[in-house]
Design a protein around this motif. Structure first.
Motif, mmCIF file in Angstrom:
data_model
loop_
_atom_site.group_PDB
_atom_site.id
_atom_site.type_symbol
_atom_site.label_atom_id
_atom_site.label_comp_id
_atom_site.label_asym_id
_atom_site.label_seq_id
_atom_site.Cartn_x
_atom_site.Cartn_y
_atom_site.Cartn_z
ATOM 1 N N CYS A 95 0.831 -1.208 0.000
ATOM 2 C CA CYS A 95 0.000 0.000 0.000
ATOM 3 C C CYS A 95 0.862 1.254 0.000
ATOM 4 C CB CYS A 95 -0.950 -0.007 1.193
ATOM 5 S SG CYS A 95 -2.171 -1.339 1.115
ATOM 6 N N TYR A 96 1.942 1.253 0.761
ATOM 7 C CA TYR A 96 2.837 2.408 0.794
ATOM 8 C C TYR A 96 3.490 2.601 -0.577
ATOM 9 C CZ TYR A 96 6.281 5.737 2.510
ATOM 10 O OH TYR A 96 7.038 6.867 2.700
ATOM 11 N N ILE B 147 1.026 4.211 -2.909
ATOM 12 C CA ILE B 147 0.924 5.653 -2.673
ATOM 13 C C ILE B 147 2.103 6.377 -3.318
ATOM 14 C CG2 ILE B 147 1.072 7.434 -0.886
ATOM 15 C CD1 ILE B 147 -0.610 5.535 0.897
ATOM 16 N N CYS C 271 -6.240 -1.517 -0.119
ATOM 17 C CA CYS C 271 -5.496 -0.587 0.732
ATOM 18 C C CYS C 271 -6.412 0.435 1.400
ATOM 19 C CB CYS C 271 -4.443 0.135 -0.103
ATOM 20 S SG CYS C 271 -3.146 -0.947 -0.701
ATOM 21 N N GLU D 143 -4.854 3.486 3.494
ATOM 22 C CA GLU D 143 -4.952 4.839 2.951
ATOM 23 C C GLU D 143 -5.712 5.751 3.897
ATOM 24 O OE1 GLU D 143 -6.545 4.258 -0.969
ATOM 25 O OE2 GLU D 143 -4.563 3.838 -1.811
ATOM 26 N N LEU E 53 -3.466 8.939 4.882
ATOM 27 C CA LEU E 53 -3.664 10.098 4.001
ATOM 28 C C LEU E 53 -4.508 11.156 4.641
ATOM 29 C CD1 LEU E 53 -4.192 8.383 0.557
ATOM 30 C CD2 LEU E 53 -2.142 9.446 1.430
#
Length: 146
Positions: free
Chosen positions: A23-24, A27, A138, A142, A146
């Motif tokens: 997921c990172y 991003i 994700c 997120e 975020l």
């Protein structure tokens, strides 16, 4: 614990890379992919005068690309293999079977994983689609970051 949580945990355990890392990377890949072509190679202005607009353009020494490459390079071989397999799964060019696509990725692994993945203009989308094919996403990551 609900049944859905157990399923996610079981599917997540098939990955050799933690979901949070994927997921990172997604991003960071979106940050890198969002860049526009460079319009003025030598603006000769002060960033504060032009509202730092150049940060949205591609440059040779782009910190977003450097960070993405270093993240991928820092992964173990198994994690790199899983990342490539997820991208391939999301690209729908390989079998839908995780074990099979991962075996192909392991067979094809080399020392240029970061360059290969960063050369994919839809890397974030392909990784997200690969996760989706495994019934993972994700969304929680997120929301928290975020």
């Amino acid at each position: 614990m609900t049944i859905l949580s157990r399923q996610t945990t079981q599917e997540e355990s098939e990955l050799g890379i933690p979901l949070s890392k994927v997921c990172y990377i997604i991003i960071k890949a979106r940050e890198f992919d969002a860049k526009d072509v460079q319009t003025d190679p030598d603006p000769g202005s002060n960033p504060s005068d032009d509202r730092d607009i150049s940060v949205l353009e591609e440059h040779e020494d782009d910190p977003a690309e450097e960070e993405l490459r270093s993240l991928i390079d820092a992964l173990s071989v198994d994690e790199q293999v899983d990342l490539v397999a997820l991208a391939w799964l999301g690209r729908e060019e390989y079998p839908d079977d995780w074990t099979e696509v991962r075996a192909i990725a392991a067979e094809e692994h080399n020392e240029r994983t970061a360059a290969y993945l960063c050369g994919n203009p839809l890397l974030a989308d392909h990784l997200a689609d690969g996760l989706s094919a495994l019934d993972l996403n994700c969304g929680d990551f997120e929301a928290a970051h975020l």
